[in-house]
Design a protein around this motif. Structure first.
Motif, PDB file in Angstrom:
ATOM      1  N   UNK A   1       0.821  -1.215   0.000  1.00  0.00           N
ATOM      2  CA  UNK A   1       0.000   0.000   0.000  1.00  0.00           C
ATOM      3  C   UNK A   1       0.856   1.267   0.000  1.00  0.00           C
ATOM      4  N   UNK A   2       2.169   1.087   0.261  1.00  0.00           N
ATOM      5  CA  UNK A   2       3.105   2.212   0.318  1.00  0.00           C
ATOM      6  C   UNK A   2       2.621   3.292   1.281  1.00  0.00           C
ATOM      7  N   UNK A   3       2.298   2.858   2.481  1.00  0.00           N
ATOM      8  CA  UNK A   3       1.814   3.800   3.495  1.00  0.00           C
ATOM      9  C   UNK A   3       2.990   4.644   3.994  1.00  0.00           C
ATOM     10  N   UNK A   4       2.936   5.956   3.828  1.00  0.00           N
ATOM     11  CA  UNK A   4       4.052   6.802   4.255  1.00  0.00           C
ATOM     12  C   UNK A   4       4.138   6.917   5.771  1.00  0.00           C
ATOM     13  N   UNK A   5       5.366   6.954   6.265  1.00  0.00           N
ATOM     14  CA  UNK A   5       5.604   7.088   7.701  1.00  0.00           C
ATOM     15  C   UNK A   5       5.426   8.532   8.134  1.00  0.00           C
ATOM     16  N   UNK A   6       4.816   8.742   9.289  1.00  0.00           N
ATOM     17  CA  UNK A   6       4.715  10.086   9.864  1.00  0.00           C
ATOM     18  C   UNK A   6       5.953  10.378  10.727  1.00  0.00           C
TER      19      UNK A   6
ATOM     20  N   UNK B   1       9.121   8.975  10.107  1.00  0.00           N
ATOM     21  CA  UNK B   1      10.301   9.047   9.243  1.00  0.00           C
ATOM     22  C   UNK B   1       9.845   9.577   7.882  1.00  0.00           C
ATOM     23  N   UNK B   2       9.845  10.876   7.732  1.00  0.00           N
ATOM     24  CA  UNK B   2       9.298  11.512   6.536  1.00  0.00           C
ATOM     25  C   UNK B   2      10.031  11.046   5.280  1.00  0.00           C
ATOM     26  N   UNK B   3       9.240  10.762   4.246  1.00  0.00           N
ATOM     27  CA  UNK B   3       9.799  10.313   2.980  1.00  0.00           C
ATOM     28  C   UNK B   3      10.047   8.820   2.915  1.00  0.00           C
ATOM     29  N   UNK B   4       9.722   8.105   3.985  1.00  0.00           N
ATOM     30  CA  UNK B   4       9.946   6.664   4.015  1.00  0.00           C
ATOM     31  C   UNK B   4       8.629   5.939   4.267  1.00  0.00           C
ATOM     32  N   UNK B   5       8.648   4.634   4.006  1.00  0.00           N
ATOM     33  CA  UNK B   5       7.460   3.806   4.234  1.00  0.00           C
ATOM     34  C   UNK B   5       7.440   3.331   5.676  1.00  0.00           C
ATOM     35  N   UNK B   6       6.232   3.062   6.185  1.00  0.00           N
ATOM     36  CA  UNK B   6       6.079   2.697   7.588  1.00  0.00           C
ATOM     37  C   UNK B   6       6.379   1.229   7.847  1.00  0.00           C
ATOM     38  N   UNK B   7       6.354   0.388   6.804  1.00  0.00           N
ATOM     39  CA  UNK B   7       6.238  -1.057   7.016  1.00  0.00           C
ATOM     40  C   UNK B   7       7.440  -1.706   7.670  1.00  0.00           C
ATOM     41  N   UNK B   8       8.653  -1.186   7.475  1.00  0.00           N
ATOM     42  CA  UNK B   8       9.835  -1.902   7.941  1.00  0.00           C
ATOM     43  C   UNK B   8      10.507  -1.263   9.154  1.00  0.00           C
ATOM     44  N   UNK B   9       9.902  -0.241   9.719  1.00  0.00           N
ATOM     45  CA  UNK B   9      10.552   0.518  10.776  1.00  0.00           C
ATOM     46  C   UNK B   9      10.482  -0.152  12.149  1.00  0.00           C
ATOM     47  N   UNK B  10       9.614  -1.123  12.314  1.00  0.00           N
ATOM     48  CA  UNK B  10       9.451  -1.752  13.628  1.00  0.00           C
ATOM     49  C   UNK B  10       9.665  -3.253  13.472  1.00  0.00           C
ATOM     50  N   UNK B  11      10.543  -3.813  14.299  1.00  0.00           N
ATOM     51  CA  UNK B  11      10.937  -5.209  14.131  1.00  0.00           C
ATOM     52  C   UNK B  11       9.788  -6.158  14.429  1.00  0.00           C
ATOM     53  N   UNK B  12       9.799  -7.296  13.754  1.00  0.00           N
ATOM     54  CA  UNK B  12       8.772  -8.311  13.980  1.00  0.00           C
ATOM     55  C   UNK B  12       8.848  -8.857  15.402  1.00  0.00           C
ATOM     56  N   UNK B  13      10.059  -8.931  15.976  1.00  0.00           N
ATOM     57  CA  UNK B  13      10.204  -9.412  17.356  1.00  0.00           C
ATOM     58  C   UNK B  13       9.528  -8.474  18.339  1.00  0.00           C
ATOM     59  N   UNK B  14       9.626  -7.168  18.090  1.00  0.00           N
ATOM     60  CA  UNK B  14       8.978  -6.197  18.971  1.00  0.00           C
ATOM     61  C   UNK B  14       7.456  -6.306  18.872  1.00  0.00           C
ATOM     62  N   UNK B  15       6.936  -6.431  17.670  1.00  0.00           N
ATOM     63  CA  UNK B  15       5.485  -6.566  17.488  1.00  0.00           C
ATOM     64  C   UNK B  15       4.997  -7.831  18.170  1.00  0.00           C
ATOM     65  N   UNK B  16       5.749  -8.917  18.011  1.00  0.00           N
ATOM     66  CA  UNK B  16       5.401 -10.178  18.671  1.00  0.00           C
ATOM     67  C   UNK B  16       5.386 -10.003  20.186  1.00  0.00           C
TER      68      UNK B  16
END
Length: 370
Positions: free
Chosen positions: A150-155, A157-172
């Motif tokens: 969906x290319x959701x922009x990060x609020x 990290x401006x100019x970057x996508x939100x999807x990879x900024x938070x680790x899967x281990x942290x979400x888990x």
């Protein structure tokens, strides 16, 4: 696998049994397993009667069982997640599934979503735990992939996508935290301290990576492995936080408004009861909260990955404004301060007792995962 297939058949049978309205009035249907003989059977039970409304005490601690040879009582939990002890002819039975049937507008619900496998020690099994861990990992990856597409922009990290900024281990870890009981965690940590003071307790935990928190983490994975897409979809906190991600409706509406690119469905319960979309909402909330950190809070929190995760966990549980206020007052010692409250007034800024336990849990889970 054999019992899993047979249980699926029995769950379908439960739907058909719903037509017996006069028999299922305000009752719960159980699928139970005799591990010794391999026998699977259905029994139905009724909630214990309550005493005086002021005391809310049950007249009997036992459910009314319509199988005379079976005795049923609750160990802990509520609703679909209650942990039941079932004794049939003095044998402990494993509860593989339960189903509630409710009267609604003169009709009885026969929705299969009412069928659930509650946690019990009898299903705390390595194979089920492994299935739950694998399932959660897949859902987290699916959510990240969905946001990437969906290319959701990060609020934050401006100019970057939100999807990879938070680790899967942290979400888990956050998901495990949300569904780990506070009181059980406190008891586990007290046990850990006692073992440490007595020299480690190697005999009780022979594996080097096992600790007192291990059964609590495995408990969450057990529920996930046993229920998959239905896990925690009926969980509601006292604050009305719902389901898998433990969102309240106002928070969800805010995230939905702030991130229209994510195209989250309008129906709050549809999102929260879909694990992939619920995790998407979680990631978006992390991103928004981080964008609202004060400059000093962000500088301090981003000094290490672990500290950033601590800050985001506190924000997720207690709100970004509280985190900013505590850091403003105490700076580097913010996580050591406990709030002092009198009635509805806070006499001292700091982390509430709930949030203080929450951050301890996230640290313990992170240590466990390592």
């Amino acid at each position: 696998q054999k019992y899993k297939e047979r249980t699926a058949e029995l769950k379908s049978a439960i739907e058909r049994l719903a037509i017996l309205k006069f028999r299922l009035l305000e009752k719960t249907l159980l699928v139970i397993l005799n591990r010794e003989s391999g026998e699977l059977r259905l029994i139905y039970i009724q909630e214990p009667e309550y005493g005086l409304k002021k005391t809310n005490r049950r007249i009997s601690p036992f459910y009314r069982s319509y199988a005379p040879e079976c005795l049923v009582t609750k160990i802990d939990g509520n609703g679909h997640g209650k942990n039941l002890l079932v004794l049939c002819e003095n044998r402990v039975m494993s509860v593989l599934a339960l189903a509630h049937f409710h009267e609604k507008k003169g009709e009885y619900s026969r929705d299969i979503s009412h069928v659930y496998t509650p946690y019990s020690p009898q299903i705390h099994d390595p194979a089920i735990i492994a299935e739950g861990k694998k399932y959660l990992s897949q859902k987290i990856q699916s959510a990240m992939e969905s946001l990437r597409e969906k290319r959701v922009p990060s609020r934050a990290y401006l100019g970057e996508s939100v999807h990879w900024k938070f680790s899967s281990n942290f979400i888990e870890a956050i998901i495990i935290n949300e569904h780990m009981d506070h009181d059980e965690f406190i008891s586990a940590m007290a046990e850990e301290e006692l073992r440490a003071s007595n020299g480690g307790g190697v005999a009780q935990y022979p594996s080097s990576n096992r600790s007192a928190i291990t059964p609590l983490v495995e408990k969450v994975f057990t529920v996930l492995g046993a229920n998959m897409e239905r896990a925690y979809i009926f969980s509601v906190s006292k604050a009305r936080a719902c389901c898998f991600a433990q969102f309240i409706q106002s928070t969800f509406r805010f995230v939905q408004k702030e991130y229209p690119e994510a195209k989250l469905p309008e129906n709050f319960f549809a999102v929260m009861r879909n694990h992939t979309s619920a995790i998407e909402a979680m990631i978006l909330l992390f991103d928004h909260d981080l964008s609202q950190f004060t400059p000093r809070a962000r500088e301090l929190c981003e000094s290490s990955q672990e500290l950033l995760e601590d800050c985001l966990a506190v924000s997720y549980n207690g709100g970004v404004n509280r985190l900013n206020a505590v850091i403003k007052t105490y700076d580097e010692n913010w996580d050591l301060q406990k709030a002092v409250r009198k009635g509805k007034r806070f006499l001292k800024k700091g982390l509430t007792n709930e949030t203080n336990i929450y951050i301890q849990k996230i640290r313990a889970i992170r240590k466990f995962e390592k």
